[in-house]
Every structure is written in structure tokens, then in C-alpha cells.
Design an enzyme around this catalytic site. Structure first.
Site, PDB file in Angstrom:
ATOM      1  N   CYS A  34      -1.926   8.778   4.024  1.00  0.00           N
ATOM      2  CA  CYS A  34      -1.983   8.647   3.169  1.00  0.00           C
ATOM      3  C   CYS A  34      -3.779   8.508   2.214  1.00  0.00           C
ATOM      4  CB  CYS A  34      -2.193   6.813   2.819  1.00  0.00           C
ATOM      5  SG  CYS A  34      -2.895   6.535   3.871  1.00  0.00           S
ATOM      6  N   GLU A  94       0.979  -1.220  -0.375  1.00  0.00           N
ATOM      7  CA  GLU A  94      -0.069  -0.191  -0.013  1.00  0.00           C
ATOM      8  C   GLU A  94       1.445   1.146   0.457  1.00  0.00           C
ATOM      9  OE1 GLU A  94      -3.049   0.361   0.173  1.00  0.00           O
ATOM     10  OE2 GLU A  94      -3.228  -1.852   0.578  1.00  0.00           O
TER      11      GLU A  94
HETATM   12  P1  NAD Z   1       7.997   5.094   4.525  1.00  0.00           P
HETATM   13  O1  NAD Z   1       8.539   4.086   3.304  1.00  0.00           O
HETATM   14  O2  NAD Z   1       9.657   5.725   4.364  1.00  0.00           O
HETATM   15  O3  NAD Z   1       8.404   4.375   5.400  1.00  0.00           O
HETATM   16  C1  NAD Z   1       7.350   2.328   5.452  1.00  0.00           C
HETATM   17  C2  NAD Z   1       8.259   1.621   6.140  1.00  0.00           C
HETATM   18  O4  NAD Z   1       9.522   0.924   5.572  1.00  0.00           O
HETATM   19  C3  NAD Z   1       9.145   1.795   7.643  1.00  0.00           C
HETATM   20  O5  NAD Z   1       9.147   1.009   8.285  1.00  0.00           O
HETATM   21  C4  NAD Z   1      11.032   2.155   7.213  1.00  0.00           C
HETATM   22  O6  NAD Z   1      11.948   1.398   8.111  1.00  0.00           O
HETATM   23  C5  NAD Z   1      10.557   0.947   6.382  1.00  0.00           C
HETATM   24  N1  NAD Z   1      11.944   0.865   5.242  1.00  0.00           N
HETATM   25  C6  NAD Z   1      12.447   1.890   4.368  1.00  0.00           C
HETATM   26  N2  NAD Z   1      13.119   2.054   3.163  1.00  0.00           N
HETATM   27  C7  NAD Z   1      13.049   0.449   3.450  1.00  0.00           C
HETATM   28  C8  NAD Z   1      13.483  -0.869   2.415  1.00  0.00           C
HETATM   29  N3  NAD Z   1      14.960   0.265   1.686  1.00  0.00           N
HETATM   30  N4  NAD Z   1      13.360  -2.250   2.137  1.00  0.00           N
HETATM   31  C9  NAD Z   1      12.315  -2.411   3.562  1.00  0.00           C
HETATM   32  N5  NAD Z   1      12.113  -1.566   4.132  1.00  0.00           N
HETATM   33  C10 NAD Z   1      11.863   0.073   4.137  1.00  0.00           C
HETATM   34  O7  NAD Z   1       7.127   5.364   4.271  1.00  0.00           O
HETATM   35  P2  NAD Z   1       6.337   6.302   5.595  1.00  0.00           P
HETATM   36  O8  NAD Z   1       7.509   7.666   6.023  1.00  0.00           O
HETATM   37  O9  NAD Z   1       7.097   5.423   6.942  1.00  0.00           O
HETATM   38  O10 NAD Z   1       5.308   6.770   5.235  1.00  0.00           O
HETATM   39  C11 NAD Z   1       4.434   7.632   4.535  1.00  0.00           C
HETATM   40  C12 NAD Z   1       4.481   6.792   3.623  1.00  0.00           C
HETATM   41  O11 NAD Z   1       3.825   5.763   3.743  1.00  0.00           O
HETATM   42  C13 NAD Z   1       2.776   7.934   2.240  1.00  0.00           C
HETATM   43  O12 NAD Z   1       4.199   7.695   1.496  1.00  0.00           O
HETATM   44  C14 NAD Z   1       2.640   7.475   2.322  1.00  0.00           C
HETATM   45  O13 NAD Z   1       1.413   7.878   1.685  1.00  0.00           O
HETATM   46  C15 NAD Z   1       2.524   5.480   2.400  1.00  0.00           C
HETATM   47  N6  NAD Z   1       1.147   5.340   3.551  1.00  0.00           N
HETATM   48  C16 NAD Z   1      -0.103   4.697   2.381  1.00  0.00           C
HETATM   49  C17 NAD Z   1      -1.338   3.956   3.422  1.00  0.00           C
HETATM   50  C18 NAD Z   1      -2.429   3.058   2.255  1.00  0.00           C
HETATM   51  O14 NAD Z   1      -2.703   2.584   2.970  1.00  0.00           O
HETATM   52  N7  NAD Z   1      -1.582   3.062   0.755  1.00  0.00           N
HETATM   53  C19 NAD Z   1      -1.057   4.010   4.784  1.00  0.00           C
HETATM   54  C20 NAD Z   1      -0.220   5.023   5.120  1.00  0.00           C
HETATM   55  C21 NAD Z   1       0.617   5.445   4.939  1.00  0.00           C
END
Ligand code: NAD
Length: 949
Positions: free
Chosen positions: A745, A711
Site C-alpha cells: 500500500c 486502512e
Molecule cells: P481487498 O479489499 O480486496 O481485501 C481485503 C480483505 O477484505 C480481504 O480479507 C477480503 O476477503 C475482504 N473483503 C472483500 N470484500 C469484502 C466485503 N464486501 N466485506 C467485507 N470484507 C471484504 O484488498 P486486498 O486486495 O486484499 O489488498 C490490497 C489493498 O489493500 C490495496 O488497496 C492496498 O492499498 C490496501 N492496503 C492498505 C494498507 C494500509 O495500511 N493502508 C495495507 C495493506 C494493504
């Protein structure tokens, strides 16, 4: 009235009518609303108060306009105070007193509250100019206690203050008091009574508090003022007793109490039902009537402490109040009867003839802002329960209508909603966990206490957990309160590849027993987890306030959603466990079953720090899989609560590992691990796409293709049509764009508006966003908290700095706290649709506005994004709503409401395009992604015979 479906359509048409622009537009709407209906004949039937149309006449725009303005003028005494004065004088000559109510649009900003206040002063000017010249009338200007002012106004507290709401109550009260005091001083000095109208239950306590606080001012001791109490509220007798107790100690003329039945019964019932709250109004009309009589007795018993006013068109209710007063020896002049202008005129005349003092409630204002009032009156007049309808339209016998209300018990009002824990053996249907009912004091007090406790706590220790045992790492990560970053909320482990390998190995061997646990046993763990969270609801929300920077309502909603996921997926696995739908011909038995996929990795974001990990983890677990959870580095303490909840609710410790750490470190390693069968990710597009690519690579020894459920982000648009109800659209857009500082999001980051209403919308949006309360989430009244971290603050600042080159900045709030990662709400108008501001996911409180020449063009502009997560539309054109629902490119499309706050089981959530792969969380397709379907086919024929049935 004979045709409820038509009545609904008609009232909807009446509602949109003032927003139409010219005859062609009126006709288009008539066509859309009444397609297939015999509109002229039905209109003739439906509107008792309107002109009769010649049978078979064609309903032209002009005729519709005449009918509706005729209806409006029936209920509205004049468009302006100046114009109204003549009508008021006429009433006075007829022998009626009056109180004037100014109709207005919903107040969403401080300038709008100023404008309403200015109109109140204008009204007072007009009254003080005209009324002294009218002939004296002792009957109307004196009661058994003393003199009564000739002029009278009724004010709406919600119109006086843009922050007049349960959580922003302090600010709302201060705004309302500030505008009210000068009005009240004038009323005191020049002789007018002021009634405080009672509106929705949301603000009932606030209005009582406001009334009491201003009347406690020594300088207003001599003011003639009144409060309205609504007998349809289950609280009203108790409120009245409290008000009476307070009033008995007051000096000066007695306060007035206008007893009404209440005009928002449908709205209150629908709202509470949708939220899962106890309904604040009596369910049965007889209860309201009986309560009215109970409150009437109370009022008369305190004659002299208060001046009673009975506002009703129901002759039984009035007769009861009159008879009871006479029994107590109260003279007929010792109270008054109030009725609405234009409603049930024969009853007005009768009351006057009988010698009672009648005060007529007189709305003044334009048709457009008056529409809400008009629709309320139409609903009231045509309701099945209406006395006016029963007597004047249906001619029911007076004897039947004045019979006492059937004897009913009037139990005390219920407490806050408490959902019973689910019994795993008999779960019953899924129901959404009700959000906190902030409008009631105990709900506010519960979270205030939990926030105070959490605020005093020292840093929490958050180790990794493998096999149920804590695992510590040499390195650690501190999570901080984004509103005061020097405060460390938790210190978590910082796991790396070594911990990841050990965890995958441990879960692979440790989850076998869990996989074999019957579905009902696995579901029961989720139901107990829900119960665990329910019991700790306030302390979980308080932790989110500090670790994730969530304002109260957002924090509470996140905990509710986590509970919902447990309750929902627990039931879903029971449904899937009974097998899929396949047919079996004679001699063959087919069974479609679902089995766990193996060990999965869950990678979660910080922005819904409990709900999102709970959803992903419980879905995977309840299917019988093992799970390695990698929480966001910003919110490990909240995520660790989920782990504790599951383990304390009976999850075998081997089935779950918890690995706090950096994403690119432990996260990236887990994604590439050959022992992992699936990855469930929620977060940014960049990381999501990286995971999709990494998961596609198979390594030697790997026995399956990894499934990725990802997501990702959005650049969500709300389309506003030319006929949209801006009173509804503005607050919804502001909440969608700036709630949780735009860090959802689902948040709205673009508004695409049809040019006709562009200027008005932008002006009102900017006004409403200007008064949002930006501050520390620990404070109850905060609406916009900080961003999550310094990087986010710097990113938003970069976009805001670039905004003047990409559009017209209409709002850039700099009045935000300087400590903490705060960013002020920003609105940029007329942005080039191709500019980064209009295309990038900024993930902060930045809203872009684009204009469009037509509704179709607006939808097309809204769709110019690679994302497809959420979208919204505000329109009152059935055809345009249909068009938007079909064409807007988004996984979740919302019509005439905000676009955030999806509820599990109601709005399964998730997008497509570059917003995600996989099917919707909280919906019926979600669990399939964590299961491998298998079909077993058995030939049951032996020696030519087979079992039958
Ligand atoms: P992010 O992608 O920076 O982090 C999400 C998770 O991924 C964290 O736990 C992070 O540690 C991990 N991560 C980071 N780099 C990684 C890698 N290289 N490999 C594996 N894992 C890694 O996102 P964020 O800043 O925590 O959240 C904000 C984003 O999430 C926004 O883009 C938002 O739109 C999205 N979001 C989407 C939904 C949905 O349901 N579509 C819901 C909530 C948030």
C-alpha cells in the site's frame, strides 16, 4: 573542527555543491545551509586546506566554487586519465609508484557498469601509452621477490556490476567477472597490477569471493593482483587467515594484500545500529590499531606467500609494520607503503627519504562523481581519531602519537543478532526485531533451508477455529503459489454466515474471562506470541514465500513486523493501564481508565499476510476484546499461524475465532452483525468504504455504534528536486516502486521530478529497473516476484496496454516467466496527471513519471490525489525539505529515503483522506481505538475533611 555542528553543515554543503546549477543556486544553498552562521569566518576556520578568505569577506558563489574545487583538486590527480597521466609521471619522477582509482557515481544499471568498464579500459590505454616512456626506476619496479609492473590500477567491484549485493550475489558475481576478465587479461599481457578495492561491509565477502574466483583462473596465474583488507572490521584477521591459506596453494607471483584501516567507519556503525545488527567494525580506535598490528604480523609471517602493502598515514602503524619486518629479517623492499594522493604530503616525503617504496593511491575523475570520495577524505582528515589531524593540524607530540595502542582484547566477531525474548514481568523498552543480515552466510543458509523444506511440503489443511476447536466447511478455498499456480499451498475452510453467527456468539461469551485478565497477563500473551514467532521465523517467512509470493527479504521483514507488533502493543497496554492524565482537586478523586469495547471483527489483506493480521488482532486482543479474524482468501495458511501462535502462547481459546472465507460472503456478513462493537479493516478503498457505510447502520437490538478503523489504498508520489542526490534517489525509488512487485500500500506509483534533472533521472530509473531480477520468490536472488493472482495480472496488463495512449512508455519488461502471475516492471513518462494511469491505484509494478517546472509545482502535482498515505521527497535544500514535510498530503512523509518499510514504533503507519480512517498502526495512539475511556469521579469529603495527598 572546533565546531562539529558547523562541520556537519559544511560537509553537507560540499556534498550538494556539484548538483547546484549556477551562481544563484549556489548562493541559495549557502544561505539555507549557513543561515545565521558567520559563514565566511567559519569557512576560514573550518577548511585548513582551502584558500584563506579575507576576514569579513563576503562568501560569493565564485569564492565557494574556488574553495571547493581547490579542495577537490588537492585529492584528485586529474579529471580524465589523459589529464592524470602528467600528474602520475610527476609522482614517478619524485620516486613514488602509484595506483589509479577511477571515481564514479554509484552504478545502478548495466549500462552504467559498462560505462565504468569503458573508463577502466581508457585508463589502461593512457597508462600503457605513457608509462613505457618513463625512466626506469629499479626501486619501484622490483622487490626482493621479483619484478613489479610499473602501471597499477585499483577497481571498485560495485562499479562493475549492478546486481552486486548480498541476495543477488550470483548475478552480481557473474556480471563483475564478465567485465573484469578482459581488464585482467590486458593487465597480464601489457603489465599492470590490479587492486580490488574493498568497500562497504555489505559486499565484503562478495569481493573476496570475486578476487579468489578470478585468480583461480589458470589463464590469470601470472597476473599481479591485490586485495584490500580493512583492519577496522572485526572479521579481518579471520579473513586474512583464510586468504593466506588459499594463497599458499597458488602458483604465479604472490598476490598483494593492502592493509588499510577502513574508510566507512561512520557508515558501518550507523547502518548496523539502525538495523539492530552487531556492528562489524571495532568500536574503539585502539582496537582497530591493535588489529592492524595483528594483521601486519600475519602478513609478514607469510612474506612470499603474499606481498604486503601497508596503507596508512598513521606513523605508529607504519613504524610497527617496518620494525616487525626488520625483526623477521624481511628487507625494506619486501613490502610497500601506500598513501592517498594529497593527504599528509610531509609523510609521503619522509617515507620516500627513508628509502621505502611508496605507492600513492590516485583518484581520477570529475568533481561531481568524486564528491563521495572527497567527503570521505574530509571526514577522515577532521575526525577526532585522525593521526593526520592530531599531528599536522594540532601538532600533538610525536612521542604520544607513536605510543603503542592500549592493550585491548580482540574478541572473535559476534554471530548473527539474536533478540532475547521479553520477560513479561519486566519487559524493558521496546526494540525493533532486526531484519535478517543477508550479507552474512548463516542468515542466507537459514532461510534457504526453510524454503527448501516448505517447497517440499504438501498442501496444508486450514480449518476455521472457534473456541480453540477446528471447524470444517463443506466448501473449501485453495490458496496457490502465485509463481506456479498449479501448486496448492493450502486448502482452507470457506466460512459463511452460519459460521460467522456461531463465531460471534462463541466469542461474545468466551471472551469474558480474557477481558477480566489483568493487563500484564494479556501483555504477557503477546510477548510469548512474539517469542513463538521468533523461534519459527525462518519457516514462517518460507511459508510467505510460497503462499504470498514474497521474495526473501520481504518475507523476512513481514515476520519481523509481526513480532514488533506483539512487542509494541504489549508494552502499550501496560502504559495505558496505569490510567490517563486527569487532575483531582482537593476533596475529589478522578480516575480515567480504559476498558475493552467488546467483540471486534478483523478483516485482513494478503499483502502483509502475517504482520497486518498480527497488528490488528493483537491490538484488539491486548485491550481485552474478543476477536473474530477473517483472513484474506489468498493467504489463510499464514494467518492461521498467528492463531496457533496466540493459542499456544496462552490466549484463552474463547477470545479468538478464525474464519477463512470469501470477503463478500463471510466478511460482509460479519461487518453487519449486530453483536460486533468494532471492525478493523485493511484492504482496498472500495471494500473499506463499503464497510464504513454498512457499519453506520444500526439494527434493532444493537447496543452500540460500530467503530471502523480502515486502512485503505494509496497513489503515492515521490518528489525529486533539482539538487537531489540521484545515486541515492534511484535505488530508493526502484525499491519503493517495484519491491514486492508494487503490491505494498505504501509503494511509490508516481515520481514527480523537477525538469532540470528529469531526463537523467528517467534514464537512470529505467536502467536500474531493467536489470531487476523478476522470478520465483523461492530463489534467493529474486527481487520482483509474481502478482498475487490472475485477476491482478489481468488488471496490470490492462493498464500497461493503455499506457502508450497516456504517456511515453520508457520501460515495459516482457522478459518475465510465463508460468505464474508475473508482470514486468513498467515505467511511463510524461503521463497526463489526470489520466487513469496517474490517478488509479494499480497495485502492481507500474511507475508513472511526471515533470514539473519547479519544486513547488512538483509538490502541488504530487498532492493531486484523493489518497493520502505515503509520500517521499529527495532534495538537499533545507528549505524545500521543510516545504515538502509541511505540504505533502500523506500520513507518512519520507525524506531522502525509500517510502516503504515503516517500522513499528519508529514510523507509525497509516494515512488519511481516502487512504484511511483511524490512527496509525504501530504508534502511540493506536490502542485507544479499541478501548472505551471511562472517568470515575468520587467526592472524598466526609464531614468537612478529606484524605490528603
Ligand atoms: P481487498 O479489499 O480486496 O481485501 C481485503 C480483505 O477484505 C480481504 O480479507 C477480503 O476477503 C475482504 N473483503 C472483500 N470484500 C469484502 C466485503 N464486501 N466485506 C467485507 N470484507 C471484504 O484488498 P486486498 O486486495 O486484499 O489488498 C490490497 C489493498 O489493500 C490495496 O488497496 C492496498 O492499498 C490496501 N492496503 C492498505 C494498507 C494500509 O495500511 N493502508 C495495507 C495493506 C494493504
Amino acid at each position: 573542527m572546533a565546531n562539529p555542528a558547523f562541520k556537519t553543515q559544511l560537509f553537507r554543503f560540499v556534498d550538494v555543491f556539484p548538483a547546484t546549477s549556477g551562481d544563484a543556486d549556489v548562493l541559495r544553498h549557502i544561505h539555507e545551509y549557513f543561515e545565521g552562521a558567520d559563514a565566511p569566518r567559519l569557512l576560514d576556520l573550518g577548511i585548513e586546506v582551502a584558500d584563506r578568505l579575507p576576514l569579513g569577506g563576503v562568501l560569493s558563489a565564485g569564492v565557494a566554487r574556488r574553495i571547493i574545487s581547490r579542495m577537490a583538486h588537492q585529492f584528485i590527480v586529474g579529471a580524465t586519465p589523459g589529464a592524470a597521466v602528467e600528474g602520475l609521471h610527476r609522482l614517478w619522477r619524485e620516486g613514488s609508484a602509484f595506483t589509479v582509482d577511477l571515481l564514479g557515481e554509484k552504478t545502478v544499471s548495466e549500462p552504467e557498469a559498462d560505462a565504468y568498464t569503458g573508463r577502466v579500459h581508457e585508463l589502461l590505454d593512457a597508462l600503457f601509452r605513457a608509462a613505457p616512456g618513463w625512466a626506469p626506476d629499479d626501486h619501484l619496479e622490483r622487490d626482493d621477490i621479483g619484478p613489479l609492473p610499473r602501471a597499477s590500477i585499483s577497481v571498485k567491484p560495485t562499479a562493475l556490476a549492478s546486481s552486486y549485493a548480498p541476495l543477488t550475489r550470483q548475478a552480481g558475481l557473474a556480471q563483475a567477472r564478465g567485465r573484469l576478465l578482459p581488464i585482467l587479461r590486458r593487465a597480464r599481457d601489457q603489465g599492470a597490477s590490479v587492486w580490488f578495492d574493498m568497500e562497504h561491509y555489505d559486499v565484503k565477502d562478495l569481493t573476496i569471493e570475486l578476487f579468489r574466483s578470478v585468480l583461480d583462473e589458470p589463464e590469470l596465474e601470472d597476473l599481479h593482483a591485490g586485495l584490500v583488507l580493512q583492519a577496522y572490521l572485526r572479521d579481518s584477521a579471520r579473513d586474512l587467515e583464510e586468504v593466506l591459506g588459499w594463497a599458499s596453494g597458488r602458483k604465479g607471483p604472490p598476490i598483494g594484500v593492502r592493509l588499510v584501516k577502513g574508510a566507512y567507519w561512520d557508515a558501518e556503525t550507523i547502518h548496523a545500529g539502525a538495523e539492530g545488527w552487531p556492528v562489524p567494525v571495532w568500536g574503539d580506535k585502539a582496537e582497530t590499531d591493535a588489529n592492524y598490528e595483528r594483521c601486519a604480523r600475519l602478513l609478514h609471517q607469510h612474506h612470499g606467500t603474499v606481498r604486503a602493502a601497508f596503507a596508512s598515514h598513521n606513523l605508529r602503524s607504519l613504524a610497527y609494520a617496518i620494525t616487525y619486518a626488520r625483526d623477521l629479517g624481511i628487507p625494506d623492499s619486501g613490502y610497500e607503503i601506500q598513501m592517498l594522493y594529497g593527504m599528509a604530503a610531509p609523510i609521503h616525503a619522509a617515507i620516500r627519504r627513508l628509502g621505502f617504496r611508496l605507492r600513492v593511491y590516485c583518484p581520477v575523475g570529475e568533481l561531481v562523481p568524486g564528491m563521495a570520495y572527497l567527503v570521505r577524505r574530509l571526514l577522515e582528515n577532521t575526525s577526532n581519531e585522525s593521526f593526520v589531524r592530531a599531528r599536522l593540524a594540532e601538532g600533538r607530540s610525536l612521542d604520544a602519537l607513536i605510543a603503542p595502542p592500549p592493550a585491548v582484547a580482540l574478541p572473535d566477531p559476534p554471530g548473527l543478532a539474536v533478540r532475547a525474548d521479553t520477560d513479561g514481568r519486566n519487559p524493558g523498552p521496546y526494540a525493533h526485531e532486526p531484519a535478517a543480515e543477508w550479507r552474512r552466510r548463516p542468515a542466507r543458509e537459514a532461510l534457504a533451508a526453510a524454503v527448501a523444506t516448505a517447497g517440499r511440503a504438501g498442501p496444508l489443511d486450514v480449518p476455521a477455529v472457534v473456541g480453540g476447536a477446528p471447524v470444517r466447511t463443506a466448501a473449501t478455498i485453495a490458496s496457490v503459489d502465485p509463481a506456479q499456480p498449479e501448486r496448492v499451498v493450502a486448502v482452507s475452510a470457506a466460512c459463511g454466515p452460519a459460521e460467522a453467527d456461531a463465531a460471534v456468539a462463541a466469542v461474545t461469551s468466551g471472551c469474558d474471562g480474557w477481558r477480566r485478565t489483568p493487563a500484564a497477563g494479556r501483555a504477557a500473551v503477546l510477548f510469548r506470541t512474539a517469542a513463538w514467532m521468533r523461534r519459527r521465523r525462518a519457516s514462517l517467512a518460507a511459508l510467505e514465500v510460497f503462499e504470498a509470493g514474497k521474495p526473501w527479504a520481504d518475507a523476512d521483514a513481514d515476520v519481523c513486523e509481526a513480532i514488533d507488533f506483539c512487542e509494541y502493543y504489549g508494552r502499550e497496554i501496560l502504559r495505558l493501564d496505569s490510567g490517563g492524565l486527569v487532575s483531582s482537586p482537593p476533596g475529589e478523586a478522578n480516575r480515567l481508565t480504559y476498558q475493552a469495547k467488546g467483540v471486534g471483527v478483523v478483516i485482513a489483506p494478503w499483502n502483509f499476510p502475517l504482520a497486518i493480521p498480527t497488528g490488528m488482532v493483537t491490538a484488539a486482543l491486548v485491550c481485552g476484546n474478543g476477536v473474530v479474524l477473517k483472513p484474506a482468501e489468498q493467504t489463510p495458511a499464514v494467518a492461521s499461524q498467528l492463531v496457533t501462535a496466540l493459542l499456544e502462547s496462552g490466549l484463552p481459546p474463547g477470545a479468538l475465532a478464525f474464519l477463512p472465507g470469501w470477503g463478500e460472503d463471510v466478511g460482509a456478513h460479519l461487518v453487519r452483525h449486530p453483536g460486533v462493537a468494532f471492525i478493523t479493516f485493511t484492504g482496498s478503498k472500495a471494500v473499506g468504504l463499503d464497510i464504513v457505510a454498512a457499519a453506520a447502520v444500526t439494527t434493532p437490538g444493537q447496543r452500540g455504534v460500530k467503530r471502523v478503523i480502515a486502512e485503505m489504498g494509496g497513489k503515492n508520489a515521490i518528489v525529486v528536486d533539482s539538487d537531489a542526490d540521484l545515486d541515492q534517489a534511484v535505488p530508493a525509488i526502484v525499491a519503493s516502486a517495484f519491491g514486492y512487485a508494487g503490491q505494498k500500500c505504501s509503494a511509490a506509483s508516481r515520481v514527480v521530478v523537477v525538469e532540470d534533472v528529469h531526463d537523467e533521472l528517467v534514464r537512470r530509473l529505467a536502467g536500474a529497473a531493467r536489470q531487476l531480477r523478476v522470478g520465483p520468490p523461492a530463489e534467493m536472488g529474486t527481487e520482483v516476484g509474481p502478482l498475487i493472482e490472475a485477476d491482478a495480472q489481468a488488471r496490470v496488463a490492462r493498464y500497461v496496454a493503455g499506457a502508450p495512449a497516456q504517456g511515453q512508455v520508457v520501460l515495459a519488461r516482457a522478459d518475465v516467466p510465463t508460468t505464474g502471475y508475473f508482470a514486468g516492471p513498467t515505467i511511463v513518462d510524461r503521463v497526463d496527471p489526470a489520466a487513469p494511469l496517474a490517478t488509479d491505484e494499480i497495485f502492481g509494478p507500474v511507475l508513472v513519471v511526471l515533470g514539473a517546472p519547479s519544486f513547488g509545482a512538483a509538490v502541488e502535482l504530487a498532492n493531486r490525489t484523493d489518497y493520502a498515505l505515503t509520500a517521499g521527497v529527495f532534495s538537499r535544500s533545507p528549505d524545500n525539505i521543510r516545504l515538502a514535510a509541511a505540504e505533502l498530503r500523506a500520513g507518512n512523509v519520507y525524506v531522502n529515503r525509500g517510502i516503504t518499510g515503516a517500522v513499528v514504533g519508529r514510523q507509525p503507519f497509516g494515512g488519511y483522506g481516502l487512504s484511511g480512517v483511524g490512527s496509525k498502526a504501530g504508534g502511540p495512539d493506536y490502542l485507544h481505538q479499541f478501548l472505551d475511556p471511562r472517568v470515575v469521579t468520587e467526592n472524598t469529603v466526609r464531614q468537612g475533611f478529606a484524605p490528603t495527598g
